[in-house]
Design a protein around this motif. Sequence first.
Motif, PDB file in Angstrom:
ATOM      1  N   ILE A  33       1.007  -1.154   0.538  1.00  0.00           N
ATOM      2  CA  ILE A  33       0.021  -0.341  -0.027  1.00  0.00           C
ATOM      3  C   ILE A  33       0.642   0.999  -0.150  1.00  0.00           C
ATOM      4  CG2 ILE A  33      -0.782   0.220   2.447  1.00  0.00           C
ATOM      5  CD1 ILE A  33      -3.430   1.190   1.681  1.00  0.00           C
ATOM      6  N   ILE A  34       1.581   1.184   0.252  1.00  0.00           N
ATOM      7  CA  ILE A  34       3.247   2.222   1.176  1.00  0.00           C
ATOM      8  C   ILE A  34       3.864   2.591  -0.457  1.00  0.00           C
ATOM      9  CG2 ILE A  34       4.562   1.485   2.767  1.00  0.00           C
ATOM     10  CD1 ILE A  34       4.263   4.289   3.818  1.00  0.00           C
ATOM     11  N   ASP A  35       4.251   3.588  -1.245  1.00  0.00           N
ATOM     12  CA  ASP A  35       5.402   3.925  -2.062  1.00  0.00           C
ATOM     13  C   ASP A  35       6.400   4.632  -1.074  1.00  0.00           C
ATOM     14  OD1 ASP A  35       7.457   4.230  -3.930  1.00  0.00           O
ATOM     15  OD2 ASP A  35       5.154   5.103  -5.416  1.00  0.00           O
ATOM     16  N   LEU A  36       6.883   4.168  -0.756  1.00  0.00           N
ATOM     17  CA  LEU A  36       8.182   4.683  -0.043  1.00  0.00           C
ATOM     18  C   LEU A  36       8.918   5.977  -1.040  1.00  0.00           C
ATOM     19  CD1 LEU A  36       9.254   1.676   1.604  1.00  0.00           C
ATOM     20  CD2 LEU A  36       8.383   3.920   2.678  1.00  0.00           C
ATOM     21  N   ASP A  37       8.583   5.885  -2.391  1.00  0.00           N
ATOM     22  CA  ASP A  37       9.589   7.325  -3.018  1.00  0.00           C
ATOM     23  C   ASP A  37       8.673   8.321  -2.852  1.00  0.00           C
ATOM     24  OD1 ASP A  37      10.991   5.340  -4.562  1.00  0.00           O
ATOM     25  OD2 ASP A  37       9.891   5.248  -5.981  1.00  0.00           O
ATOM     26  N   HIS A  38       7.807   8.372  -2.125  1.00  0.00           N
ATOM     27  CA  HIS A  38       6.494   9.565  -1.803  1.00  0.00           C
ATOM     28  C   HIS A  38       6.951   9.905   0.088  1.00  0.00           C
ATOM     29  CE1 HIS A  38       4.516   9.752  -5.620  1.00  0.00           C
ATOM     30  NE2 HIS A  38       5.006   9.014  -5.792  1.00  0.00           N
ATOM     31  N   VAL A  39       7.952   9.083   0.547  1.00  0.00           N
ATOM     32  CA  VAL A  39       7.833   9.474   1.964  1.00  0.00           C
ATOM     33  C   VAL A  39       9.244   9.790   2.117  1.00  0.00           C
ATOM     34  CG1 VAL A  39       7.991   8.649   4.625  1.00  0.00           C
ATOM     35  CG2 VAL A  39       6.563   6.834   2.533  1.00  0.00           C
ATOM     36  N   LEU A  77       4.471  12.628   1.803  1.00  0.00           N
ATOM     37  CA  LEU A  77       3.890  13.216   0.467  1.00  0.00           C
ATOM     38  C   LEU A  77       3.316  12.347  -0.101  1.00  0.00           C
ATOM     39  CD1 LEU A  77       7.824  14.163  -0.745  1.00  0.00           C
ATOM     40  CD2 LEU A  77       6.258  15.418  -0.433  1.00  0.00           C
ATOM     41  N   PRO A  78       2.281  13.505  -1.010  1.00  0.00           N
ATOM     42  CA  PRO A  78       1.020  12.863  -1.589  1.00  0.00           C
ATOM     43  C   PRO A  78       1.828  11.774  -2.947  1.00  0.00           C
ATOM     44  CG  PRO A  78       0.803  15.090  -2.281  1.00  0.00           C
ATOM     45  CD  PRO A  78       2.311  14.967  -1.149  1.00  0.00           C
ATOM     46  N   GLY A  79       1.183  10.608  -2.868  1.00  0.00           N
ATOM     47  CA  GLY A  79       1.404   9.893  -3.839  1.00  0.00           C
ATOM     48  C   GLY A  79       2.091   8.534  -3.039  1.00  0.00           C
ATOM     49  N   ALA A  80       2.221   8.797  -1.546  1.00  0.00           N
ATOM     50  CA  ALA A  80       2.458   7.718  -0.682  1.00  0.00           C
ATOM     51  C   ALA A  80       1.444   6.467  -0.686  1.00  0.00           C
ATOM     52  CB  ALA A  80       2.933   8.687   0.807  1.00  0.00           C
ATOM     53  N   GLY A  81       0.201   6.888  -0.947  1.00  0.00           N
ATOM     54  CA  GLY A  81      -0.740   5.583  -0.985  1.00  0.00           C
ATOM     55  C   GLY A  81      -0.904   5.765   0.891  1.00  0.00           C
ATOM     56  N   VAL A  82      -0.414   6.272   1.205  1.00  0.00           N
ATOM     57  CA  VAL A  82      -0.893   6.638   3.131  1.00  0.00           C
ATOM     58  C   VAL A  82      -1.435   8.102   3.149  1.00  0.00           C
ATOM     59  CG1 VAL A  82       0.114   4.024   3.897  1.00  0.00           C
ATOM     60  CG2 VAL A  82       0.856   6.578   3.955  1.00  0.00           C
ATOM     61  N   SER A  83      -2.103   6.951   4.889  1.00  0.00           N
ATOM     62  CA  SER A  83      -2.982   9.147   5.656  1.00  0.00           C
ATOM     63  C   SER A  83      -2.700   9.123   6.752  1.00  0.00           C
ATOM     64  CB  SER A  83      -4.196   8.957   4.806  1.00  0.00           C
ATOM     65  OG  SER A  83      -5.155   8.179   5.346  1.00  0.00           O
ATOM     66  N   ALA A  84      -2.794  10.113   7.170  1.00  0.00           N
ATOM     67  CA  ALA A  84      -3.056  10.142   8.461  1.00  0.00           C
ATOM     68  C   ALA A  84      -3.911   8.741   9.188  1.00  0.00           C
ATOM     69  CB  ALA A  84      -3.444  11.577   9.225  1.00  0.00           C
ATOM     70  N   GLU A  85      -4.519   8.416   8.936  1.00  0.00           N
ATOM     71  CA  GLU A  85      -5.757   7.375   8.846  1.00  0.00           C
ATOM     72  C   GLU A  85      -5.074   5.849   9.616  1.00  0.00           C
ATOM     73  OE1 GLU A  85      -8.935   6.063  10.733  1.00  0.00           O
ATOM     74  OE2 GLU A  85      -8.492   7.764  10.450  1.00  0.00           O
ATOM     75  N   HIS A  86      -3.875   5.730   8.720  1.00  0.00           N
ATOM     76  CA  HIS A  86      -3.163   4.445   7.745  1.00  0.00           C
ATOM     77  C   HIS A  86      -2.320   4.633   8.939  1.00  0.00           C
ATOM     78  CE1 HIS A  86      -4.489   4.704   3.323  1.00  0.00           C
ATOM     79  NE2 HIS A  86      -4.918   3.319   4.029  1.00  0.00           N
ATOM     80  N   LEU A  87      -1.523   6.052   9.207  1.00  0.00           N
ATOM     81  CA  LEU A  87      -0.437   6.135  10.313  1.00  0.00           C
ATOM     82  C   LEU A  87      -1.080   5.714  11.512  1.00  0.00           C
ATOM     83  CD1 LEU A  87       2.160   7.263   7.673  1.00  0.00           C
ATOM     84  CD2 LEU A  87       1.516   5.193   8.528  1.00  0.00           C
ATOM     85  N   LYS A  88      -2.280   6.136  12.279  1.00  0.00           N
ATOM     86  CA  LYS A  88      -2.214   6.997  13.312  1.00  0.00           C
ATOM     87  C   LYS A  88      -1.679   5.017  14.815  1.00  0.00           C
ATOM     88  CE  LYS A  88      -7.416   5.654  13.787  1.00  0.00           C
ATOM     89  NZ  LYS A  88      -8.504   6.482  13.382  1.00  0.00           N
ATOM     90  N   THR A  89      -1.658   4.372  13.339  1.00  0.00           N
ATOM     91  CA  THR A  89      -1.673   3.073  14.884  1.00  0.00           C
ATOM     92  C   THR A  89      -0.298   2.505  15.342  1.00  0.00           C
ATOM     93  OG1 THR A  89      -1.369   1.419  12.362  1.00  0.00           O
ATOM     94  CG2 THR A  89      -3.595   2.077  13.585  1.00  0.00           C
TER      95      THR A  89
END
Length: 108
Positions: A33-39, A77-89
Amino acid sequence: MTKTPVEIDVYCGTFASQPLVYAHLADITAPGIIDLDHVEVICRTNPAPRLLHFFDQPASNRIEDAMGLNDTCVLVLPGAGVSAEHLKTSPLLTRLFTFIGHRHRAAP
């Protein structure tokens, strides 16, 4: 080179290395799900120069202040495929802010 305004989610934590941040992000998100090129990970170094690549001086200062004693800053960054909702855990990352920053793009 052009600058495109984008929303950037900013997190902080304490990690021994950049690869450990990427491994943690992969662990807490669904496979693929996460695209690390956008992190962007700024780990164990003065964050100011790299933050200024994405943000203006006041935003960079605010981020550095909010990091406190944490030694790692993570920009999603946009395009990472994750949001704050994904990372809140995440037990290791603290969400600081979402800022309007800029992303450098090659001119067409």
